[in-house]
Design a protein around this motif. Structure first.
Motif, short mmCIF file in Angstrom:
data_model
loop_
_atom_site.label_atom_id
_atom_site.label_comp_id
_atom_site.label_asym_id
_atom_site.label_seq_id
_atom_site.Cartn_x
_atom_site.Cartn_y
_atom_site.Cartn_z
N LEU A 54 -0.81 20.18 -14.18
CA LEU A 54 -1.65 19.14 -12.73
C LEU A 54 -2.26 18.28 -12.98
CD1 LEU A 54 -3.42 20.45 -10.32
CD2 LEU A 54 -5.10 20.83 -11.58
N ARG A 55 -2.04 17.22 -13.78
CA ARG A 55 -2.41 15.76 -14.30
C ARG A 55 -1.90 15.07 -13.13
NH1 ARG A 55 -6.37 14.80 -18.19
NH2 ARG A 55 -7.08 17.02 -19.54
N GLY A 56 -0.57 15.02 -14.06
CA GLY A 56 0.44 14.15 -13.13
C GLY A 56 0.77 14.60 -11.18
N ALA A 57 0.54 16.21 -11.44
CA ALA A 57 0.71 15.84 -9.78
C ALA A 57 -0.42 15.53 -9.06
CB ALA A 57 0.87 17.94 -9.55
N VAL A 58 -2.17 15.70 -8.99
CA VAL A 58 -2.80 15.16 -9.09
C VAL A 58 -3.18 13.32 -8.69
CG1 VAL A 58 -5.67 14.91 -8.98
CG2 VAL A 58 -4.52 17.14 -9.17
N ASN A 59 -2.89 12.96 -10.25
CA ASN A 59 -2.58 11.83 -10.09
C ASN A 59 -1.72 10.52 -8.77
OD1 ASN A 59 -2.99 8.60 -11.15
ND2 ASN A 59 -1.14 8.60 -12.17
N VAL A 60 -0.58 11.66 -8.69
CA VAL A 60 0.64 10.79 -7.71
C VAL A 60 -0.28 10.99 -6.49
CG1 VAL A 60 2.72 11.76 -6.18
CG2 VAL A 60 2.56 11.66 -8.52
N LEU A 61 -0.90 12.64 -5.89
CA LEU A 61 -1.21 12.42 -4.58
C LEU A 61 -2.64 11.38 -4.33
CD1 LEU A 61 -0.92 16.09 -3.28
CD2 LEU A 61 0.45 14.45 -2.68
N ALA A 62 -3.07 11.59 -5.73
CA ALA A 62 -4.87 10.74 -5.34
C ALA A 62 -4.34 8.93 -4.84
CB ALA A 62 -5.04 11.76 -6.81
N HIS A 63 -3.26 8.68 -5.65
CA HIS A 63 -2.36 7.13 -5.94
C HIS A 63 -2.08 7.33 -4.23
CE1 HIS A 63 -0.40 3.77 -8.32
NE2 HIS A 63 -1.19 3.47 -6.80
N HIS A 64 -1.03 8.62 -3.67
CA HIS A 64 -1.58 7.90 -2.06
C HIS A 64 -2.51 7.61 -1.84
CE1 HIS A 64 3.25 7.67 -1.83
NE2 HIS A 64 3.33 8.57 -2.91
N ALA A 65 -3.92 8.51 -1.69
CA ALA A 65 -4.06 8.96 -1.08
C ALA A 65 -5.02 7.01 -0.54
CB ALA A 65 -5.56 10.22 -1.43
N GLU A 66 -5.65 6.95 -2.01
CA GLU A 66 -6.23 5.71 -2.71
C GLU A 66 -5.26 4.13 -1.44
OE1 GLU A 66 -5.39 3.65 -6.87
OE2 GLU A 66 -7.07 4.88 -6.70
N CYS A 67 -4.03 4.84 -1.85
CA CYS A 67 -3.45 3.62 -1.45
C CYS A 67 -3.12 3.62 0.67
CB CYS A 67 -1.96 3.46 -1.42
SG CYS A 67 -1.57 2.77 -3.25
N GLY A 68 -3.61 4.55 0.97
CA GLY A 68 -3.71 5.70 2.28
C GLY A 68 -2.77 5.73 2.97
N THR A 69 -1.69 6.59 1.80
CA THR A 69 -0.50 6.46 2.26
C THR A 69 0.54 7.95 2.28
OG1 THR A 69 0.34 6.00 0.03
CG2 THR A 69 0.67 4.63 2.31
N LEU A 70 -0.98 8.95 1.97
CA LEU A 70 -0.48 10.45 1.95
C LEU A 70 0.28 11.01 2.57
CD1 LEU A 70 -4.32 11.97 1.75
CD2 LEU A 70 -2.51 12.26 -0.14
N PRO A 71 1.73 11.66 2.22
CA PRO A 71 2.79 12.43 3.24
C PRO A 71 2.25 13.36 4.23
CG PRO A 71 2.75 13.38 1.44
CD PRO A 71 1.19 12.49 0.84
N GLN A 72 3.31 14.10 5.01
CA GLN A 72 3.16 15.01 6.01
C GLN A 72 3.29 16.10 5.05
OE1 GLN A 72 5.56 14.27 9.37
NE2 GLN A 72 5.08 12.42 9.87
N ARG A 73 4.14 16.66 4.11
CA ARG A 73 4.53 17.43 3.87
C ARG A 73 5.09 16.90 2.18
NH1 ARG A 73 8.48 16.08 6.90
NH2 ARG A 73 7.26 16.72 8.46
N VAL A 74 5.44 17.91 1.22
CA VAL A 74 5.10 17.91 0.18
C VAL A 74 6.53 18.36 -0.56
CG1 VAL A 74 4.53 17.80 -2.42
CG2 VAL A 74 3.42 16.29 -0.43
N VAL A 75 7.69 18.19 -1.58
CA VAL A 75 8.15 19.27 -1.88
C VAL A 75 8.49 18.84 -3.56
CG1 VAL A 75 9.56 19.17 0.26
CG2 VAL A 75 10.70 17.48 -1.45
N ALA A 76 8.93 19.61 -4.11
CA ALA A 76 9.13 19.47 -5.54
C ALA A 76 10.25 20.74 -6.34
CB ALA A 76 7.52 19.87 -6.56
N ASN A 77 10.61 20.54 -7.76
CA ASN A 77 11.48 21.25 -8.40
C ASN A 77 10.93 21.55 -9.28
OD1 ASN A 77 12.68 18.11 -8.70
ND2 ASN A 77 13.92 19.55 -9.45
N SER A 78 10.75 23.01 -10.07
CA SER A 78 10.57 23.39 -11.19
C SER A 78 10.66 24.60 -11.51
CB SER A 78 8.88 23.25 -10.70
OG SER A 78 8.51 23.94 -11.92
N SER A 79 10.76 24.55 -12.93
CA SER A 79 11.34 26.04 -13.69
C SER A 79 9.61 27.10 -13.67
CB SER A 79 11.52 25.88 -15.25
OG SER A 79 10.62 24.74 -15.95
N GLY A 80 7.84 26.25 -13.17
CA GLY A 80 7.44 26.63 -13.43
C GLY A 80 5.84 26.06 -13.01
#
Length: 341
Positions: A54-80
């Motif tokens: 959760l720490r990494g995922a939140v940091n990515v979006l929080a950084h985008h929010a900080e820069c005013g660049t939040l995306p319209q949608r998010v995608v990811a690949n994961s084993s869980g």
């Protein structure tokens, strides 16, 4: 290649404050007595979504929010665990999210991912899921949050070790499991920044030893097929160019067999009274070998990466009761040791 730094970990800690749990430290007096060293555990199994991811995922979006660049949608690949983390993080910002995964994903992790509002798409193999997410990421307004090979993800994962060291004080060694290498890389950054003389040591399943093979050859190696291991969180096909650069700087690295993974999962759950994933417990084989190599009492910090275990995995772990045999410290039996530095 723009690599994350210790300053990035410090900035990540500020960004995610209040959005993730500051997880507690645990230790077992009995385990300390058996090993002859003080072993401190950072319980990310008690993190929201049950894992450090959760720490990494939140940091990515929080950084985008900080820069005013939040995306319209998010995608990811994961084993869980990363799937759950991205789904939860996206929900904090009300952003639609699609997760691409292999059909072998842990059922409990798949269910949790859907519960956070994600659209989960399953494929026959991890490479197929990776290819699908790569295509989806090309759509305008889409942000792909990788599981580990990303500057903000690594920095976010490093905040777990940062918190632990701030609370524990001086430690002699920091241990973390290795799948894609995000937690281990972040832990390396935090440790070098806080305690330059402390050792940083990794461990991975012998049945999914792409990182060990990569360290031996000097180039990133990929597993020939799906890994069969209890430590499903470390069954990643290969590390990334960002994480591999940090893995090459580690002080030590261990491969751990399936018996030891089951053994230490049982013992840590029993001693710490925590629900701990096999991927987390695996690292204890490396700790036990390190304990033998150091005769003078020292202090180790162990990153417990998560606590999401399916019923099927629990049944496999408990096919044999290892609690009848207290931890016996023998490096040759504990793990296959890979010295790279």
């Amino acid at each position: 290649m723009n690599q994350p730094t210790f300053d990035d970990v410090l900035n990540a800690a500020k960004r995610i404050q209040g959005k993730v749990h500051k997880t507690p430290l645990f230790e077992s007096a009995l385990l300390n007595k058996w090993l002859g060293h003080r072993i401190i555990f950072k319980a990310e199994c008690l993190q929201k979504i049950g894992a450090f991811k959760l720490r990494g995922a939140v940091n990515v979006l929080a950084h985008h929010a900080e820069c005013g660049t939040l995306p319209q949608r998010v995608v990811a690949n994961s084993s869980g665990n990363h799937a759950q983390a991205v789904a939860y993080a996206a929900s904090l910002y009300n952003i639609p999210v699609t997760i691409f995964a292999a059909k072998s994903i842990s059922p409990i992790k798949a269910a949790a991912t859907k519960s956070y509002g994600a659209d989960l798409k399953l494929y026959d193999s991890r490479p197929e899921a990776d290819e699908a997410v790569s295509e989806a990421a090309q759509l305008p307004g889409t942000l792909w949050i990788p599981p580990f090979n990303d500057k903000d993800v690594i920095a976010g994962q490093g905040t777990a070790a940062l918190e632990a060291i701030e609370e524990a004080g001086n430690v002699d060694a920091v241990f973390a499991p290795c799948g894609g290498g995000g937690l281990l890389s972040g832990s390396f950054l935090a440790t070098r920044g806080m305690l330059p003389d402390a050792k940083v040591i990794g461990a991975e399943p012998a049945n999914a030893n792409d990182a060990a093979k990569s360290l031996q050859s000097g180039i990133i190696e990929t597993l020939p097929g799906p890994a069969q291991t209890l430590a499903d969180g470390a069954a990643t096909p290969s590390v990334g160019e960002h994480t591999f650069a940090f893995l090459q700087e580690l002080d030590d690295f261990y491969e751990v067999d399936e018996i030891q993974i089951a053994y230490w999962t049982q013992w840590l759950q029993h001693l710490l009274k925590l629900h701990i994933e096999p991927t987390s417990a695996m690292t204890m084989a490396a700790v036990a070998a390190w304990a033998v190599e150091n005769e003078t009492p020292k202090t180790a910090l162990v990153m417990l990466s998560g606590g999401n275990i399916s019923a099927t995995s629990m049944q496999k772990i408990w096919q044999q009761d290892y609690l009848l045999q207290p931890p016996m410290i023998c490096p040759e039996e504990e793990s296959q040791h890979e010295q790279h530095l």
